[in-house]
Structures are given as C-alpha cells and as structure tokens.
Design a protein around this motif. Structure first.
Motif, PDB file in Angstrom:
ATOM      1  N   UNK A  29       0.792  -1.238   0.000  1.00  0.00           N
ATOM      2  CA  UNK A  29       0.000   0.000   0.000  1.00  0.00           C
ATOM      3  C   UNK A  29       0.822   1.285   0.000  1.00  0.00           C
ATOM      4  N   UNK A  30       2.032   1.265   0.539  1.00  0.00           N
ATOM      5  CA  UNK A  30       2.859   2.466   0.593  1.00  0.00           C
ATOM      6  C   UNK A  30       3.850   2.465  -0.563  1.00  0.00           C
ATOM      7  N   UNK A  31       3.776   3.449  -1.476  1.00  0.00           N
ATOM      8  CA  UNK A  31       4.735   3.490  -2.593  1.00  0.00           C
ATOM      9  C   UNK A  31       6.182   3.586  -2.128  1.00  0.00           C
ATOM     10  N   UNK A  32       6.421   4.351  -1.056  1.00  0.00           N
ATOM     11  CA  UNK A  32       7.786   4.506  -0.566  1.00  0.00           C
ATOM     12  C   UNK A  32       8.345   3.173  -0.067  1.00  0.00           C
ATOM     13  N   UNK A  33       7.500   2.406   0.641  1.00  0.00           N
ATOM     14  CA  UNK A  33       7.935   1.091   1.118  1.00  0.00           C
ATOM     15  C   UNK A  33       8.132   0.139  -0.051  1.00  0.00           C
ATOM     16  N   UNK A  34       7.205   0.174  -1.003  1.00  0.00           N
ATOM     17  CA  UNK A  34       7.323  -0.701  -2.171  1.00  0.00           C
ATOM     18  C   UNK A  34       8.621  -0.429  -2.921  1.00  0.00           C
ATOM     19  N   UNK A  35       8.978   0.848  -3.051  1.00  0.00           N
ATOM     20  CA  UNK A  35      10.214   1.192  -3.747  1.00  0.00           C
ATOM     21  C   UNK A  35      11.426   0.589  -3.044  1.00  0.00           C
ATOM     22  N   UNK A  36      11.446   0.681  -1.726  1.00  0.00           N
ATOM     23  CA  UNK A  36      12.558   0.097  -0.973  1.00  0.00           C
ATOM     24  C   UNK A  36      12.618  -1.422  -1.176  1.00  0.00           C
ATOM     25  N   UNK A  37      11.439  -2.062  -1.221  1.00  0.00           N
ATOM     26  CA  UNK A  37      11.400  -3.512  -1.412  1.00  0.00           C
ATOM     27  C   UNK A  37      11.879  -3.907  -2.806  1.00  0.00           C
ATOM     28  N   UNK A  38      11.485  -3.135  -3.817  1.00  0.00           N
ATOM     29  CA  UNK A  38      11.982  -3.393  -5.169  1.00  0.00           C
ATOM     30  C   UNK A  38      13.511  -3.340  -5.201  1.00  0.00           C
ATOM     31  N   UNK A  39      14.068  -2.317  -4.555  1.00  0.00           N
ATOM     32  CA  UNK A  39      15.522  -2.161  -4.565  1.00  0.00           C
ATOM     33  C   UNK A  39      16.210  -3.286  -3.798  1.00  0.00           C
ATOM     34  N   UNK A  40      15.603  -3.719  -2.694  1.00  0.00           N
ATOM     35  CA  UNK A  40      16.178  -4.842  -1.953  1.00  0.00           C
ATOM     36  C   UNK A  40      16.156  -6.115  -2.791  1.00  0.00           C
ATOM     37  N   UNK A  41      15.068  -6.315  -3.530  1.00  0.00           N
ATOM     38  CA  UNK A  41      14.987  -7.486  -4.409  1.00  0.00           C
ATOM     39  C   UNK A  41      16.020  -7.396  -5.532  1.00  0.00           C
ATOM     40  N   UNK A  42      16.221  -6.188  -6.059  1.00  0.00           N
ATOM     41  CA  UNK A  42      17.226  -6.004  -7.111  1.00  0.00           C
ATOM     42  C   UNK A  42      18.613  -6.356  -6.584  1.00  0.00           C
ATOM     43  N   UNK A  43      18.906  -5.946  -5.361  1.00  0.00           N
ATOM     44  CA  UNK A  43      20.218  -6.256  -4.789  1.00  0.00           C
ATOM     45  C   UNK A  43      20.367  -7.748  -4.509  1.00  0.00           C
ATOM     46  N   UNK A  44      19.271  -8.399  -4.108  1.00  0.00           N
ATOM     47  CA  UNK A  44      19.327  -9.849  -3.904  1.00  0.00           C
ATOM     48  C   UNK A  44      19.590 -10.561  -5.229  1.00  0.00           C
ATOM     49  N   UNK A  45      18.923 -10.098  -6.291  1.00  0.00           N
ATOM     50  CA  UNK A  45      19.155 -10.680  -7.617  1.00  0.00           C
ATOM     51  C   UNK A  45      20.593 -10.437  -8.064  1.00  0.00           C
ATOM     52  N   UNK A  46      21.118  -9.264  -7.745  1.00  0.00           N
ATOM     53  CA  UNK A  46      22.513  -8.956  -8.067  1.00  0.00           C
ATOM     54  C   UNK A  46      23.456  -9.944  -7.381  1.00  0.00           C
ATOM     55  N   UNK A  47      23.193 -10.221  -6.109  1.00  0.00           N
ATOM     56  CA  UNK A  47      24.051 -11.138  -5.356  1.00  0.00           C
ATOM     57  C   UNK A  47      24.022 -12.553  -5.934  1.00  0.00           C
ATOM     58  N   UNK A  48      22.901 -12.887  -6.600  1.00  0.00           N
ATOM     59  CA  UNK A  48      22.767 -14.217  -7.202  1.00  0.00           C
ATOM     60  C   UNK A  48      23.182 -14.237  -8.671  1.00  0.00           C
ATOM     61  N   UNK A  49      23.624 -13.095  -9.185  1.00  0.00           N
ATOM     62  CA  UNK A  49      24.070 -13.043 -10.569  1.00  0.00           C
ATOM     63  C   UNK A  49      22.952 -13.062 -11.590  1.00  0.00           C
ATOM     64  N   UNK A  50      21.747 -12.622 -11.203  1.00  0.00           N
ATOM     65  CA  UNK A  50      20.588 -12.667 -12.095  1.00  0.00           C
ATOM     66  C   UNK A  50      20.350 -11.281 -12.699  1.00  0.00           C
ATOM     67  N   UNK A  51      21.039 -10.995 -13.778  1.00  0.00           N
ATOM     68  CA  UNK A  51      20.988  -9.648 -14.355  1.00  0.00           C
ATOM     69  C   UNK A  51      19.590  -9.264 -14.806  1.00  0.00           C
ATOM     70  N   UNK A  52      18.913 -10.151 -15.544  1.00  0.00           N
ATOM     71  CA  UNK A  52      17.606  -9.777 -16.092  1.00  0.00           C
ATOM     72  C   UNK A  52      16.576  -9.568 -14.993  1.00  0.00           C
TER      73      UNK A  52
END
Length: 248
Positions: free
Chosen positions: A29-52
């Motif tokens: 429900x909170x765009x600001x929180x959602x944005x932080x979660x998207x970025x955390x997921x992006x960093x997790x994908x980065x750590x796993x080598x999942x570029x796409x």
C-alpha cells in the motif's frame, strides 16, 4: 497483500531460487515502502548473478517513482535510494547499466528544488567511478555529471539573486569542489588541477561579490576544504606531487 506468484529461476550452482514477482510488490500500500522492497529485491538478484531479474526490479522501481510517488520530499529520498542501490550493482552489462544510470541522472536533474537537483546529480558521478579492482572507471562521464551539477549550482545562485537581491551561500560550489578533489585523488585523469583551480577561483569570486552575504557554515566548509588540500600538498610521495599543482 494479494495473490502470490513465484518466479523460479535456474542458475548453475545455485539450484532453484524463488523470489517475489512484480505483482506481489505492486500490492504494497505504501509506494515509498514498495520502492525500498523493489531495490532490496534487485540487490538480492545482483548477489545471485541474475541480471535480467535485477534489471526488471529496477525498471519497476522507476515506474513506481514516476507514477506513484508525488511528494517532492519523497522524490528526493527515493532518487538517492535508487542511486545508492545502483552504485552497489555489479551484475549489469554495459547496455543495461547505461539505461539505468541515464534514467537516474535524468530524474536527479528534474527534482523540484535546484539545490536538491545539484546534490543528486553530483551524487550520480559515483555511478561512473567504482573504487575497486574491477569497478567501472569512466572519468569522462564523471566530469559530465560534475559540470552539470555546477551549472545547476550557478542557476541556483542566479535565482537567489533575482529573488533576494543577493547571492546565496556558496555551499553547493564547495560541495562540488570536494567531489572534484575526491575524483582527482582517485586518479580520474579528466579531473585536472586546472579545473580545481578554476572552481576555487569561482568560489572566491562568489564570496567577494558585492551581493554576497557572509555565511559562517560556507566559510568554515571552504576553510576545511582548503586545509585538506594543504595537508595533501605536504603529505609527500605520489599524493603530495599530485596536489602540488593545486594552488591555494
């Protein structure tokens, strides 16, 4: 939080990785929180080598920034979060990284207030110079960011002159000077002693102008910066030689 879907990605040596997909995060429900979660997921994908996967999360972050975050203060916080996360990414190839850094610098330059624009743009310079063995070192694009920030700082000064009949404090210029010094020290060949000297002279001109108003914070900040230059000049060795050409 809506229905959950799982995206299963096979990666050699990692087995099966399950992550939240875009639809689940879009229900936050909170765009600001959602944005932080998207970025955390992006960093997790980065750590796993999942570029796409990392790229998709960043793409959705920018969609959220454009469409859901309206408050100027929230925009400022969000763009700095995006820049910080993007700076830590190592998984992107040249094309994807260029697309994302271009978006980050573009949004930085379109923040509501000129000082916020300036600070976000010069922060973007770190997207093009990562100080590790395999990090990106694009000195030309660093310089372009710093020059753009300097133009914005000049525009902010002109606006202050029109609005108040006096120039604003030179704090932004001193902040940019410190960025020049940082990249000069790191070995960016595009940042020269002459450029540092020119910026220092610009600051002196602004401070001594007829419309200038004394500002104790800016004065102390500049004095501290000049002491740092003097310290580096007296340091000796390679760094001392590098700073020897910077006049005080």
């Amino acid at each position: 939080m809506g229905g959950r879907r799982w995206l299963t990605v096979g990666v050699e040596g990692l087995g099966i990785l399950k992550i939240w997909i875009i639809e689940a995060l879009s229900a936050v429900p909170s765009p600001e929180l959602a944005l932080r979660l998207y970025l955390q997921c992006a960093e997790a994908a980065n750590d796993c080598g999942l570029e796409h996967v990392a790229y998709e999360f960043f793409a959705q972050t920018f969609v959220l920034y454009e469409e859901e975050i309206a408050n100027s203060k929230a925009h400022l916080t969000a763009i700095h979060l995006i820049i910080g996360a993007l700076q830590r990414m190592t998984v992107f190839g040249v094309e994807n990284r260029d697309i994302l850094t271009h978006k980050a610098t573009g949004y930085s330059a379109r923040l509501l207030k000129k000082p916020d624009q300036c600070r976000a743009v010069y922060t973007c310079s770190h997207l093009f110079w990562v100080d590790d063995e395999d990090g990106i070192k694009d000195g030309e694009r660093v310089l372009l960011c710093l020059k753009r920030a300097l133009r914005i700082a000049n525009a902010a000064q002109q606006r202050a002159n029109v609005a108040r009949g006096s120039s604003g404090p030179v704090t932004l210029f001193v902040e940019i000077l410190n960025k020049y010094l940082y990249f000069f020290e790191k070995g960016n060949q595009q940042i020269t002693a002459a450029a540092i000297q020119h910026l220092k002279e610009l600051i002196n001109t602004e401070m001594q102008g007829d419309s200038a108003i004394p500002n104790s914070y800016s004065d102390a900040f500049l004095a501290s910066t000049l002491r740092y230059i003097q310290f580096q000049k007296q340091k000796g060795g390679i760094m001392g030689e590098k700073f020897e050409s910077v006049e005080l």
